[in-house]
Write a protein that holds these residues in place. Structure first.
Motif, PDB file in Angstrom:
ATOM      1  N   HIS A  81       0.660  -1.613   0.265  1.00  0.00           N
ATOM      2  CA  HIS A  81      -0.514  -0.155  -0.470  1.00  0.00           C
ATOM      3  C   HIS A  81       0.653   1.522  -0.316  1.00  0.00           C
ATOM      4  N   TRP A  82       1.985   1.712  -0.410  1.00  0.00           N
ATOM      5  CA  TRP A  82       3.294   2.234   0.192  1.00  0.00           C
ATOM      6  C   TRP A  82       2.769   3.124  -1.485  1.00  0.00           C
ATOM      7  N   GLY A  83       2.766   3.851  -1.401  1.00  0.00           N
ATOM      8  CA  GLY A  83       2.275   4.840  -2.434  1.00  0.00           C
ATOM      9  C   GLY A  83       2.458   6.573  -2.215  1.00  0.00           C
ATOM     10  N   PHE A  84       2.254   7.181  -3.281  1.00  0.00           N
ATOM     11  CA  PHE A  84       1.919   9.015  -3.174  1.00  0.00           C
ATOM     12  C   PHE A  84       0.965   9.682  -3.021  1.00  0.00           C
ATOM     13  N   LYS A  85      -0.011   8.475  -3.520  1.00  0.00           N
ATOM     14  CA  LYS A  85      -1.211   9.791  -3.380  1.00  0.00           C
ATOM     15  C   LYS A  85      -2.052  10.058  -2.103  1.00  0.00           C
ATOM     16  N   TYR A  86      -1.878   9.837  -0.801  1.00  0.00           N
ATOM     17  CA  TYR A  86      -1.880   9.913   0.136  1.00  0.00           C
ATOM     18  C   TYR A  86      -1.469   9.835   1.170  1.00  0.00           C
ATOM     19  N   HIS A  87      -1.648  10.907   2.077  1.00  0.00           N
ATOM     20  CA  HIS A  87      -0.214  11.571   3.490  1.00  0.00           C
ATOM     21  C   HIS A  87      -1.386  10.832   3.871  1.00  0.00           C
ATOM     22  N   CYS A  88      -1.392  10.728   5.211  1.00  0.00           N
ATOM     23  CA  CYS A  88      -2.110  10.641   6.483  1.00  0.00           C
ATOM     24  C   CYS A  88      -1.100  11.399   7.884  1.00  0.00           C
ATOM     25  N   PRO A  89      -1.732  12.560   8.014  1.00  0.00           N
ATOM     26  CA  PRO A  89      -1.115  13.275   8.674  1.00  0.00           C
ATOM     27  C   PRO A  89      -1.392  13.346  10.250  1.00  0.00           C
ATOM     28  N   ILE A  90      -1.816  12.191  10.752  1.00  0.00           N
ATOM     29  CA  ILE A  90      -1.525  11.717  12.117  1.00  0.00           C
ATOM     30  C   ILE A  90      -0.823  11.137  12.160  1.00  0.00           C
ATOM     31  N   SER A  96      -0.951   4.903  -1.481  1.00  0.00           N
ATOM     32  CA  SER A  96      -1.460   4.832  -3.124  1.00  0.00           C
ATOM     33  C   SER A  96      -2.766   4.183  -2.568  1.00  0.00           C
ATOM     34  N   ASP A  97      -3.707   4.136  -1.745  1.00  0.00           N
ATOM     35  CA  ASP A  97      -5.157   3.788  -1.078  1.00  0.00           C
ATOM     36  C   ASP A  97      -5.579   3.793   0.271  1.00  0.00           C
ATOM     37  N   LEU A  98      -6.336   3.737   0.364  1.00  0.00           N
ATOM     38  CA  LEU A  98      -6.728   3.939   1.408  1.00  0.00           C
ATOM     39  C   LEU A  98      -7.916   2.321   2.216  1.00  0.00           C
ATOM     40  N   LYS A  99      -7.622   2.709   3.465  1.00  0.00           N
ATOM     41  CA  LYS A  99      -8.695   0.727   3.890  1.00  0.00           C
ATOM     42  C   LYS A  99     -10.525   1.585   4.057  1.00  0.00           C
ATOM     43  N   GLU A 100     -11.352   0.316   3.373  1.00  0.00           N
ATOM     44  CA  GLU A 100     -12.270   0.106   3.738  1.00  0.00           C
ATOM     45  C   GLU A 100     -12.348   0.060   5.005  1.00  0.00           C
ATOM     46  N   CYS A 101     -13.840   1.087   5.150  1.00  0.00           N
ATOM     47  CA  CYS A 101     -14.515   1.005   6.751  1.00  0.00           C
ATOM     48  C   CYS A 101     -15.909   1.609   6.835  1.00  0.00           C
ATOM     49  N   GLY A 119     -21.392   5.092   6.332  1.00  0.00           N
ATOM     50  CA  GLY A 119     -21.459   4.339   5.483  1.00  0.00           C
ATOM     51  C   GLY A 119     -19.645   3.522   4.716  1.00  0.00           C
ATOM     52  N   ILE A 120     -19.822   2.999   4.140  1.00  0.00           N
ATOM     53  CA  ILE A 120     -18.996   2.280   4.161  1.00  0.00           C
ATOM     54  C   ILE A 120     -18.409   3.006   2.256  1.00  0.00           C
ATOM     55  N   ARG A 121     -16.927   2.996   2.967  1.00  0.00           N
ATOM     56  CA  ARG A 121     -16.485   3.687   1.926  1.00  0.00           C
ATOM     57  C   ARG A 121     -14.131   3.471   2.260  1.00  0.00           C
ATOM     58  N   LYS A 122     -13.822   3.718   1.823  1.00  0.00           N
ATOM     59  CA  LYS A 122     -12.488   4.165   2.102  1.00  0.00           C
ATOM     60  C   LYS A 122     -11.570   5.574   1.988  1.00  0.00           C
ATOM     61  N   GLY A 123     -11.920   4.852   3.073  1.00  0.00           N
ATOM     62  CA  GLY A 123     -11.132   6.032   4.183  1.00  0.00           C
ATOM     63  C   GLY A 123      -9.787   5.999   5.731  1.00  0.00           C
ATOM     64  N   MET A 124      -9.708   4.757   6.034  1.00  0.00           N
ATOM     65  CA  MET A 124      -8.959   4.833   6.733  1.00  0.00           C
ATOM     66  C   MET A 124      -7.987   4.068   6.412  1.00  0.00           C
ATOM     67  N   CYS A 125      -6.453   4.664   7.299  1.00  0.00           N
ATOM     68  CA  CYS A 125      -4.995   4.588   7.240  1.00  0.00           C
ATOM     69  C   CYS A 125      -5.233   3.849   7.322  1.00  0.00           C
ATOM     70  N   TRP A 126      -3.853   3.200   6.459  1.00  0.00           N
ATOM     71  CA  TRP A 126      -3.568   1.723   6.557  1.00  0.00           C
ATOM     72  C   TRP A 126      -2.893   1.302   8.309  1.00  0.00           C
ATOM     73  N   LEU A 127      -1.939   2.378   8.445  1.00  0.00           N
ATOM     74  CA  LEU A 127      -1.198   2.277   9.625  1.00  0.00           C
ATOM     75  C   LEU A 127      -1.422   2.926  10.997  1.00  0.00           C
ATOM     76  N   CYS A 128      -2.440   3.790  10.809  1.00  0.00           N
ATOM     77  CA  CYS A 128      -2.620   4.367  12.094  1.00  0.00           C
ATOM     78  C   CYS A 128      -4.500   4.413  12.289  1.00  0.00           C
TER      79      CYS A 128
END
Ligand SMILES: [Zn+2]
Length: 256
Positions: free
Chosen positions: A20-29, A35-40, A56-65
């Motif tokens: 999931h490493w990539g440049f599309k998203y950066h978690c500020p926390i 490259s993507d976000l986890k479904e939540c 609702g269901i969406r791709k919105g969760m940081c994979w790490l934190c």
């Protein structure tokens, strides 16, 4: 120095997330670049049909934190607009039903006097810092806090007006509260029906088995009715790389 489980867990987890490493998203926390976000979230017919924001269901969760889109938006607002994490900015905060990442950040912030609470429910466990608190009757005296965070709580409370009044009461004059709820901008008026009481019926009507309403475009007026000055923050376009829902609106409520 004593090791914390996070010292081992986070680096190992970081490596495991190599796909999931990539440049599309950066978690500020947590700083994770992906490259993507986890479904939540959970899916529900009414959430989709009414286009309910903040649910609702969406791709919105940081994979790490594991922070969710709405938690990151609140964090960014607190950091950029309230300068909350500046060491000189002393603040007293009440955080109800605390989001886990914000909870950890507040506990570590030396400038923040932090009180957090939740209405304890049987079968759940809570960190030792969390106090059993009922929003309908908060134990603090008037004018105690600079900031109250109470997100995705009011939709569970039948007498939400009383809860809003309590939040207003414990705020200092000039203090503010961020009060997010699931909301449908397609609804002119908040939809609630006290005769709908079973978990199954509530899930069908309101999108979750323990919700008692779906807020509509009158949510600001509802907050204003107890005495808040309500400001809507929707300048979220610049936060797109942090994986924020661009439609999400923050309800920032100030005590005059
Ligand atoms: Zn993260």
């Amino acid at each position: 120095m004593k090791m914390h489980w996070n010292d081992i867990y986070v680096p190992v987890r970081y490596l495991l997330l190599i796909n999931h490493w990539g440049f599309k998203y950066h978690c500020p926390i947590c700083g994770f670049h992906s490259s993507d976000l986890k479904e939540c979230g959970e899916s529900s017919e009414v959430i989709t049909k009414m286009h309910i924001l903040g649910a609702g269901i969406r791709k919105g969760m940081c994979w790490l934190c594991r922070s969710r889109d709405r938690e990151r938006l609140i964090y960014l607002y607190l950091k950029d607009y309230l300068n909350l994490f500046q060491p000189h900015n002393k603040k007293k905060i009440l955080h109800m039903a605390p989001e886990p990442n914000l909870f950890r950040i507040f506990l570590k912030s030396k400038n923040i006097e932090y009180v957090c609470g939740d209405l304890f429910t049987e079968g759940y466990s809570y960190p030792k810092e969390v106090q059993n608190m009922n929003l309908l009757s908060l134990p603090q005296s008037d004018g105690t806090f600079d900031l109250v965070l109470c997100n995705h709580v009011l939709e569970h409370i039948p007498d939400d007006i009383k809860a809003m009044s309590e939040i207003l009461r414990v705020l200092k004059s000039g203090g503010c509260a961020i009060l997010q709820v699931p909301i449908s901008m397609e609804l002119e008026k908040t939809y609630e029906d006290a005769s709908i009481t079973s978990p199954e019926e509530r899930e069908k009507a309101f999108g979750q088995k323990d919700h008692v309403r779906i807020y509509g475009r009158d949510y600001s007026a509802r907050l204003a009715s107890v005495g808040f000055q309500v400001q809507l923050f929707h300048d979220t376009e610049k936060y797109r790389r942090y994986g924020i829902n661009p439609e999400e609106i923050l309800f920032v409520c100030t005590k005059p």
